[in-house]
Design an enzyme around this catalytic site. Sequence first.
Site, PDB file in Angstrom:
ATOM      1  N   THR A 172      66.271  19.281  52.232  1.00 41.55           N
ATOM      2  CA  THR A 172      66.944  18.487  51.378  1.00 41.55           C
ATOM      3  C   THR A 172      68.481  18.848  51.068  1.00 41.55           C
ATOM      4  O   THR A 172      68.708  20.163  51.227  1.00 41.55           O
ATOM      5  CB  THR A 172      66.346  18.346  49.880  1.00 41.55           C
ATOM      6  OG1 THR A 172      67.086  17.518  48.967  1.00 41.55           O
ATOM      7  CG2 THR A 172      66.477  19.787  49.193  1.00 41.55           C
ATOM      8  N   PRO A 194      71.039  19.398  45.598  1.00 47.28           N
ATOM      9  CA  PRO A 194      70.850  20.546  44.507  1.00 47.28           C
ATOM     10  C   PRO A 194      69.882  20.451  43.362  1.00 47.28           C
ATOM     11  O   PRO A 194      69.050  21.539  43.089  1.00 47.28           O
ATOM     12  CB  PRO A 194      72.219  20.966  44.317  1.00 47.28           C
ATOM     13  CG  PRO A 194      73.094  19.954  44.463  1.00 47.28           C
ATOM     14  CD  PRO A 194      72.229  18.782  45.318  1.00 47.28           C
ATOM     15  N   ASP A 242      60.894  12.322  49.731  1.00 48.38           N
ATOM     16  CA  ASP A 242      61.646  11.269  49.312  1.00 48.38           C
ATOM     17  C   ASP A 242      61.034  10.769  47.948  1.00 48.38           C
ATOM     18  O   ASP A 242      59.686  10.871  47.740  1.00 48.38           O
ATOM     19  CB  ASP A 242      61.492  10.169  50.482  1.00 48.38           C
ATOM     20  CG  ASP A 242      62.626   9.333  50.467  1.00 48.38           C
ATOM     21  OD1 ASP A 242      63.733   9.634  50.481  1.00 48.38           O
ATOM     22  OD2 ASP A 242      62.420   7.965  50.738  1.00 48.38           O
ATOM     23  N   PHE A 296      69.664  14.162  36.673  1.00 47.27           N
ATOM     24  CA  PHE A 296      70.451  13.391  37.734  1.00 47.27           C
ATOM     25  C   PHE A 296      69.963  12.140  37.858  1.00 47.27           C
ATOM     26  O   PHE A 296      68.912  11.685  37.388  1.00 47.27           O
ATOM     27  CB  PHE A 296      70.264  14.415  38.853  1.00 47.27           C
ATOM     28  CG  PHE A 296      69.077  14.440  39.689  1.00 47.27           C
ATOM     29  CD1 PHE A 296      68.172  15.320  39.206  1.00 47.27           C
ATOM     30  CD2 PHE A 296      68.806  13.657  41.011  1.00 47.27           C
ATOM     31  CE1 PHE A 296      66.749  15.301  39.956  1.00 47.27           C
ATOM     32  CE2 PHE A 296      67.716  13.564  41.530  1.00 47.27           C
ATOM     33  CZ  PHE A 296      66.747  14.452  41.240  1.00 47.27           C
ATOM     34  N   GLY A 297      70.840  11.440  38.806  1.00 46.16           N
ATOM     35  CA  GLY A 297      69.927  10.197  39.160  1.00 46.16           C
ATOM     36  C   GLY A 297      69.744   9.067  37.888  1.00 46.16           C
ATOM     37  O   GLY A 297      70.944   8.896  37.291  1.00 46.16           O
ATOM     38  N   ASP A 312      67.757   9.732  35.634  1.00 51.57           N
ATOM     39  CA  ASP A 312      67.145  10.184  34.320  1.00 51.57           C
ATOM     40  C   ASP A 312      67.841   9.612  32.802  1.00 51.57           C
ATOM     41  O   ASP A 312      66.906   9.731  32.125  1.00 51.57           O
ATOM     42  CB  ASP A 312      67.543  11.907  34.424  1.00 51.57           C
ATOM     43  CG  ASP A 312      66.585  12.495  35.222  1.00 51.57           C
ATOM     44  OD1 ASP A 312      65.600  11.771  35.648  1.00 51.57           O
ATOM     45  OD2 ASP A 312      66.886  13.657  35.879  1.00 51.57           O
ATOM     46  N   HIS A 341      57.126  13.376  38.149  1.00 57.38           N
ATOM     47  CA  HIS A 341      56.688  12.819  39.541  1.00 57.38           C
ATOM     48  C   HIS A 341      56.789  14.080  40.426  1.00 57.38           C
ATOM     49  O   HIS A 341      55.688  14.243  41.283  1.00 57.38           O
ATOM     50  CB  HIS A 341      57.538  11.699  39.842  1.00 57.38           C
ATOM     51  CG  HIS A 341      58.849  11.991  39.714  1.00 57.38           C
ATOM     52  ND1 HIS A 341      59.468  11.873  38.527  1.00 57.38           N
ATOM     53  CD2 HIS A 341      60.009  12.313  40.489  1.00 57.38           C
ATOM     54  CE1 HIS A 341      60.855  12.014  38.378  1.00 57.38           C
ATOM     55  NE2 HIS A 341      60.962  12.107  39.553  1.00 57.38           N
ATOM     56  N   ARG A 342      57.900  14.683  40.615  1.00 57.28           N
ATOM     57  CA  ARG A 342      58.236  15.857  41.516  1.00 57.28           C
ATOM     58  C   ARG A 342      57.295  17.063  41.100  1.00 57.28           C
ATOM     59  O   ARG A 342      56.666  17.645  42.026  1.00 57.28           O
ATOM     60  CB  ARG A 342      59.506  16.174  41.453  1.00 57.28           C
ATOM     61  CG  ARG A 342      60.156  17.455  42.162  1.00 57.28           C
ATOM     62  CD  ARG A 342      61.539  17.444  42.539  1.00 57.28           C
ATOM     63  NE  ARG A 342      62.063  16.166  43.089  1.00 57.28           N
ATOM     64  CZ  ARG A 342      62.765  15.081  42.286  1.00 57.28           C
ATOM     65  NH1 ARG A 342      63.214  15.237  40.899  1.00 57.28           N
ATOM     66  NH2 ARG A 342      63.040  14.043  42.827  1.00 57.28           N
TER      67      ARG A 342
END
Length: 192
Positions: free
Chosen positions: A7, A10, A68, A148-149, A151, A176-177
């Site tokens: 990836t 970060p 992903d 991030f993203g 969130d 999820h991660r």
Amino acid sequence: MKLIFATNNPHKVEEIKAMLHRDIEILSLQEAGILIDIPEPYDSLEENARTKSVTIYEMTHLPCFGEDTGLEVAALGGAPGVKSARYAGEDRSFDANIEKLLSNLAEKQDRSARFRTIISLILDGKEKQFEGICPGKIIDRKKGTHGFGYDPVFIPNGSAKTFAEMEQAEKAIFSHRRKATDKLVTFLNNLI
Ligand code: ITT
């Protein structure tokens, strides 16, 4: 055990490193000295995750994994899904992606959504995948500054806070991660 994490994000590296015990060491692409951007051309998280791990395995022949993740919104037929990173364009702006998401959801009653992560591990040339799902909902304005993203607009089921209002350890309770990473760790521990 040492694994290369395929990836360039970060935030993902930081989250997954915090979830692992010391006996599993993760090297990001940057830490491994591999400076490439791996294309994600497919229509499924599964194929894109596999592309990331296979690309790095073919370069290094070392144990590695890629992941992903997509935000799947029910009222948008599962979008942005596999296109989550580039929803509002090639520059991958988190703010522009959120703006587009909120605008597309403006008239919708159903705000339910889920994050879905696929981890693709390659060990001894063989691939194994692990899935993690976090159900929740999209709120109508940004809240919080962590993460991030997407969130700031995502509240996981079981919480009143967005992911961006949580410290990393609290996000990990729902994430999820983390669920996909737990399955990866269980698999690796069973090999030892
Ligand atoms: P790599 O491909 O290098 O791993 P990426 O950022 O391109 O990094 P993805 O293709 O998986 O990663 O993109 C998923 C996008 O979905 C990401 O850019 C974020 O916008 C969003 N995303 C992924 N995980 C997230 C999370 O835990 N919280 C909020 N948004 C997330």
